[in-house]
Design an enzyme around this catalytic site. Structure first.
Site, PDB file in Angstrom:
ATOM      1  N   ARG A  93      23.591  38.347  41.452  1.00  0.00           N
ATOM      2  CA  ARG A  93      24.129  39.475  42.240  1.00  0.00           C
ATOM      3  C   ARG A  93      23.811  40.820  41.607  1.00  0.00           C
ATOM      4  NH1 ARG A  93      29.993  36.996  44.092  1.00  0.00           N
ATOM      5  NH2 ARG A  93      29.086  35.590  45.639  1.00  0.00           N
TER       6      ARG A  93
ATOM      7  N   LYS B  32      40.286  31.794  50.178  1.00  0.00           N
ATOM      8  CA  LYS B  32      39.460  30.659  49.756  1.00  0.00           C
ATOM      9  C   LYS B  32      40.006  30.033  48.464  1.00  0.00           C
ATOM     10  CE  LYS B  32      34.920  31.331  48.516  1.00  0.00           C
ATOM     11  NZ  LYS B  32      34.603  30.669  47.246  1.00  0.00           N
TER      12      LYS B  32
ATOM     13  N   GLN C 149      38.292  29.813  37.477  1.00  0.00           N
ATOM     14  CA  GLN C 149      37.891  28.427  37.753  1.00  0.00           C
ATOM     15  C   GLN C 149      38.042  27.584  36.488  1.00  0.00           C
ATOM     16  OE1 GLN C 149      33.875  28.721  39.221  1.00  0.00           O
ATOM     17  NE2 GLN C 149      34.517  29.421  41.244  1.00  0.00           N
TER      18      GLN C 149
ATOM     19  N   ARG D  19      28.235  36.535  50.041  1.00  0.00           N
ATOM     20  CA  ARG D  19      28.841  37.871  49.892  1.00  0.00           C
ATOM     21  C   ARG D  19      27.766  38.963  50.025  1.00  0.00           C
ATOM     22  NH1 ARG D  19      33.974  36.454  49.391  1.00  0.00           N
ATOM     23  NH2 ARG D  19      34.457  34.754  47.965  1.00  0.00           N
TER      24      ARG D  19
ATOM     25  N   SER E 102      37.341  33.476  33.374  1.00  0.00           N
ATOM     26  CA  SER E 102      37.099  32.679  34.577  1.00  0.00           C
ATOM     27  C   SER E 102      38.348  31.933  35.035  1.00  0.00           C
ATOM     28  CB  SER E 102      35.979  31.679  34.310  1.00  0.00           C
ATOM     29  OG  SER E 102      35.952  30.724  35.351  1.00  0.00           O
TER      30      SER E 102
ATOM     31  N   LYS F  79      26.804  34.156  39.503  1.00  0.00           N
ATOM     32  CA  LYS F  79      27.432  33.835  40.795  1.00  0.00           C
ATOM     33  C   LYS F  79      26.445  33.078  41.685  1.00  0.00           C
ATOM     34  CE  LYS F  79      31.397  35.393  39.735  1.00  0.00           C
ATOM     35  NZ  LYS F  79      32.494  34.449  39.604  1.00  0.00           N
TER      36      LYS F  79
ATOM     37  N   ASP G 212      34.210  39.300  42.876  1.00  0.00           N
ATOM     38  CA  ASP G 212      33.557  38.923  44.138  1.00  0.00           C
ATOM     39  C   ASP G 212      33.349  40.122  45.068  1.00  0.00           C
ATOM     40  OD1 ASP G 212      33.444  36.292  43.385  1.00  0.00           O
ATOM     41  OD2 ASP G 212      35.294  35.731  44.399  1.00  0.00           O
TER      42      ASP G 212
ATOM     43  N   ARG H 242      23.847  27.020  38.207  1.00  0.00           N
ATOM     44  CA  ARG H 242      24.965  27.721  37.557  1.00  0.00           C
ATOM     45  C   ARG H 242      25.469  26.965  36.318  1.00  0.00           C
ATOM     46  NH1 ARG H 242      28.811  29.544  42.435  1.00  0.00           N
ATOM     47  NH2 ARG H 242      29.809  30.748  40.767  1.00  0.00           N
TER      48      ARG H 242
HETATM   49  C1  S3P Z   1      37.357  31.748  41.863  1.00  0.00           C
HETATM   50  C2  S3P Z   1      37.147  32.435  40.715  1.00  0.00           C
HETATM   51  C3  S3P Z   1      36.017  33.359  40.519  1.00  0.00           C
HETATM   52  C4  S3P Z   1      35.416  33.771  41.840  1.00  0.00           C
HETATM   53  C5  S3P Z   1      35.196  32.612  42.757  1.00  0.00           C
HETATM   54  C6  S3P Z   1      36.509  31.912  43.060  1.00  0.00           C
HETATM   55  C7  S3P Z   1      38.501  30.822  41.939  1.00  0.00           C
HETATM   56  O1  S3P Z   1      35.022  32.702  39.765  1.00  0.00           O
HETATM   57  O2  S3P Z   1      34.198  34.453  41.612  1.00  0.00           O
HETATM   58  O3  S3P Z   1      34.642  33.052  43.977  1.00  0.00           O
HETATM   59  O4  S3P Z   1      38.882  30.397  43.037  1.00  0.00           O
HETATM   60  O5  S3P Z   1      39.051  30.513  40.871  1.00  0.00           O
HETATM   61  P1  S3P Z   1      35.077  32.618  38.152  1.00  0.00           P
HETATM   62  O6  S3P Z   1      36.260  31.830  37.791  1.00  0.00           O
HETATM   63  O7  S3P Z   1      33.814  31.940  37.762  1.00  0.00           O
HETATM   64  O8  S3P Z   1      35.138  34.025  37.701  1.00  0.00           O
END
Ligand code: S3P
Length: 442
Positions: free
Chosen positions: A353, A17, A172, A400, A170, A349, A322, A125
């Protein structure tokens, strides 16, 4: 349910993903045609596909299988071709935090007005972690409802680089700021405390996009991209976060032996392997290879006899955040105590969770203590199969947790009622088909 269910067979889990999102979003910087083989077509990835198509990328989808592995042919006209027009551009991210946060970073550097919204879960979030640094770079944000949360509007335009030491590990946020930095004047640096998934910089290297690193790769430095990227085909590994459900089920169900093909082993994602091995799990890595710059292997997993409890080092949490729900299920049926701390992010999340893991395991009769940043699980030892519990496995719409609930029902031989079972489509639309395919009875 029969006492003699076990997993057997070979499966290629769905495409990763995180990598699929990044391939789609980084394609906005390319000029030319690029094929992305084995991409994931789950609800979250479809949110990104819709958004980048509206931005002007042409995407042809083919070869969709039961696990929704697809081949994408993406044609980009280069970053300056992104047709924004005068109207505010709307990103409908639905449940997908990656779509919202990473596209916020990419679009903050484009001139235009960008509105972002999501479903009820995403609206809860925290978005300040990405929007505050973007505002500091020169992209002001307006919140429409609750400060710090979606819906919000970014005014994109002239960014100036900056130095960002993230207080959350993070990927992201790191990716969002790297992409913003590619449109900013001067240098932008982003550092995390601990190792996180580095799919973005691996894909940047694959696409020949320069960057520097310091501090053993924990600090990434980028400069404004001059010109467009040249397209280069990609192959997406199978998602270790999806594979993890079958790994735990195979380890706990007597007589199981499965092979999971082409699973991505990015060093920022391998906590689940290390923890299950530390618990006594039998996992063999074969055919180790790379897809693009991502390490991949086939995994052979067998019933492992009795698992034992373990403690996860807090600095490893980001490498498996995750997978903590399914890891917790393995810990529940191990001998001895397992401790997970440094995982306060679990509250941030798709659901809380942390609370739901603890409540669901308690419902199964497991002795769990919840902490502000994790949990302690006093494992019950081997599953006394069938346990025949009939309770509600709470998910609060979290994919999840729903998949963990299905595995909990299978290994305990219980008729659990899984809340929001359809949420598995967020990351793994073929989950039930694949689980049935691997499940055997003798
Ligand atoms: C992800 C980073 C993670 C993960 C999410 C996908 C990504 O989140 O939990 O399902 O693709 O960069 P965080 O960056 O908030 O930790």
């Amino acid at each position: 349910m029969s006492e003699k269910l076990f997993l057997s067979g070979t499966l290629e889990p769905p495409g990763d993903k995180s990598i699929t999102h990044r391939a789609l979003i980084l394609s906005s910087f390319i000029k030319g045609e690029m094929s992305v083989e084995g991409a994931l077509l789950s609800q979250d990835c479809l949110s990104t596909i819709r958004a980048v198509r509206t931005l002007g990328l042409k995407i042809k989808i083919s070869g969709v299988g039961p696990s929704k592995r697809a081949n994408l042919l993406i044609r980009g006209g280069g970053i300056d071709s992104i047709a924004l027009g005068k109207k505010p551009f709307l990103v409908e991210a639905a449940n997908s935090g990656t779509t919202m946060r990473v596209l916020a970073g990419m679009l903050a550097g484009r001139s235009g007005t960008f509105k972002f919204d999501g479903d009820a879960s995403l609206r809860k979030r925290d978005m300040t972690r990405v929007l505050e640094p973007l505002a500091a770079m020169g992209a002001p944000v307006q919140y429409h409802d609750v400060p710090g949360k979606a819906p919000f509007t970014i005014q994109g335009g002239n960014l100036t680089g900056g130095d960002f030491a993230l207080d959350v590990n993070s990927a992201q946020v790191s990716t969002a700021l790297i992409l913003a930095g590619l449109s900013a004047q001067g240098k932008t640096s982003v550092s995390t405390r601990d190792v996180i998934r580095d799919h973005t910089t691996r894909m940047m290297t694959h696409l020949r996009l320069p960057f520097e690193t310091e501090n053993n790769g924990l600090k990434i430095i980028v400069e404004c991209l001059q010109g467009d990227l040249r397209a280069r085909d990609l192959q997406v590994p199978a998602d270790i976060s999806a594979a993890a459900f079958f790994m735990v089920a195979a380890m706990l169900l007597h007589g199981s032996q499965i092979e999971l093909l082409g699973v991505g082993l990015n060093p920022g994602r391998t906590l689940v392997l290390d923890v299950l091995k530390a618990m006594g799990g039998e996992i063999e890595l074969i055919n180790e290879r790379t897809y693009g710059l991502e390490p991949v292997a086939d995994l052979k997993i067998s019933y492992s006899g009795q698992l034992r409890g373990t403690t996860i080092a807090p600095e490893r949490i980001a490498s498996g955040v995750d997978e903590l729900p399914i890891i917790a299920l393995a810990m529940a049926f191990a001998d001895g105590t397992s401790v997970v701390r440094g995982a306060a992010e679990l509250v941030q999340k798709e659901s809380d969770r942390l609370r739901l893991i603890c409540e669901n395991l308690t419902m199964l009769g497991i002795n769990v203590e919840q902490h502000s940043d994790g949990f302690t699980i006093h494992g019950s030892g081997p599953v006394k199969h069938p346990m025949n519990i009939s309770g509600l496995w709470k998910c609060d719409g979290d994919h999840r947790l729903a998949m963990t609930g299905h595995i909990a029902a299978l290994i305990t031989g219980s008729d659990l009622q899984i809340e929001n079972p359809e949420s598995v489509d967020i990351s793994y639309p073929g989950f039930m088909i694949d689980l049935r395919e691997l499940t055997c009875e003798n």
